[in-house]
Write an enzyme that holds these catalytic residues in place. Sequence first.
Site, PDB file in Angstrom:
ATOM      1  N   ASP A 219     -36.892  44.459  50.658  1.00  0.00           N
ATOM      2  CA  ASP A 219     -35.843  44.642  49.670  1.00  0.00           C
ATOM      3  C   ASP A 219     -36.141  43.781  48.441  1.00  0.00           C
ATOM      4  OD1 ASP A 219     -32.978  45.319  48.872  1.00  0.00           O
ATOM      5  OD2 ASP A 219     -32.851  43.133  49.008  1.00  0.00           O
TER       6      ASP A 219
ATOM      7  N   GLU B 197     -39.915  47.430  47.727  1.00  0.00           N
ATOM      8  CA  GLU B 197     -39.007  47.932  46.702  1.00  0.00           C
ATOM      9  C   GLU B 197     -39.376  47.128  45.455  1.00  0.00           C
ATOM     10  OE1 GLU B 197     -34.270  48.843  46.244  1.00  0.00           O
ATOM     11  OE2 GLU B 197     -34.825  46.844  46.926  1.00  0.00           O
TER      12      GLU B 197
END
Length: 579
Positions: free
Chosen positions: A265, A294
């Site tokens: 993330d 990400e």
Amino acid sequence: MVDVRVYSPSASRVEVRVLDGATVLLECDGSGWVGSVQADDRYQIVVDGGPGLVDPSATEVWFGPAHTRDRHDAWAVASAWPPARPQRRTSRPLFVFEAHVRGMTKLRDRTDAGTFVALTDELLRLATLGVSVLELLPVHQFDPAEPNYWGYMPLVFGAIHRTYAHSAAPAAELADLVSAAHDVDIEVWLDVVLNHTTEEDREGPTYNLRGLADRDYYVVKDDGGYVNDAGCGNIIDAASPVAQELLLASLHRIADLGVDGFRFDLAAVLARDPAFVRSIGDWAEQRGVRLIAEPWDLARYLAGRDFPDTRWAQWNGKFRDDLRGFLRGEGGLVGAVMQRVQGSPDLFDTPGSSINMLTAHDGFTLHDLFAFDRKHNDANGWNGADGTDDNRSWNCGWEGDVDAPHDVLVLRRRQMRNAMCLLMLSHGTPMIVMGDEFARTQHGNNNPYNQDNETSWIDWSRRDVFVDHERFVQRLIAFRAQHRVLTQPEPWGSDVEWFGVSAGPDVGSHSRSIAWSVGDLYVMANMWWDPLDFAVQVPGSWQIALDTTMEQGFVGSGQAVGGSLRVGPRSVVVLKRCD
């Protein structure tokens, strides 16, 4: 006995407080405070007589009945970690299915609904569908007192969330789930949040890192406030050796459960120290696990070659945005679509680096992408201020499902088929979110991070209503696997030919159609609201394999095609060479 080691360089006295037991004084060995507790003890760390803290290296966390965010009752547990299990790569082309442990099975009629055990019984259905990668939203321990259904506010990076287990052994249950997935040729990836913690900003609770060594773990400004490039109050200092050690140790521990990959993330936070990102890449290469980034945070967008390690695959946000725009009929996107379909060579050197997705946990589901023009997030409690306004969605002429006309519902189903076609016919690694295969809806909520209810849980009755769509998705996944050109590791390069309706591709501002040929396939995508007559510009004998204007999508024996073919409005036709 179980060793305890914590880092708190400015402390003059560090103790371990055992629940219903003695207090043990730790000794400083120059690099940390060390001691030991009995196996299965519940304990807290006490620094200079302050409040009890949770060991950031804990293998498990227990929460007392009086636990709240204001007065936490959280304790590390000195539990044993399961014996190491091996990774096992899938033998099938990668197709990623993003899921939430609780939301996947919470509405199943069983006593262990919402746990790793219940999820294990879904694996055979997923394997039959064609899933080869199960990517789980965060499973590391987060604070149950925080309204945080998704799990993106970690408390301890290397412990497994207790309420996802049916038994008293969450790590062992996760390891069993991974082994069961391997048995049906599915890899398991975990979404890990190593960029911030649940301690939030200065007004947030002090659970561990802040009370131990604030400026060694977090990026702290001169005024004592936190840099908040994660949007959650703080960010981990990726350049700090002690923070790096903690993060790598948590990855190593969880990899021992057999986990095959990690999706990071807001990985751009860690990329503030490019050398650290590359060291994670070195570790992953040695362990045989995959890394997926990400590649952005609130301050930086590092998609493609800007990310500091090419060994990491990346979520391709440009694929999502460009294809969504094309699907809803925006003009002027043909040039961008040409890049996305061939694996985004403008961004990546190899197509496998691109995780292609149209949907994920944050944002609209596939169904909602064609049922809502705007977000409907009132239930989240932020007066509609949360969640993106840039959804690139189109409701097909009617907002929501209530009283939607029949022709709108028909068009929405076709648009879902169009979306799945463009996703599965593109080079790269495709990903969907749980329930997209049978049109799960969140009723227009594009940010249900705190909706631990029917908004986010899978409604299994949708399978009966959208059985044709699920069957179409299953056949489409199989179709992709049957055509190696769609999954080959090499870029298409000059092997792909691009066409318009009657000549070369039209990349003008008005254009809403594109055709291409690669391998034994010829694809025609028409996002105009009127039919178009496409000339088949590659010599040979062709037959129709797929037409999204048809409810089933796939054509039985296939219709032979002459020199041209009428492609219906807002539809995709795929031809297969038969000579």
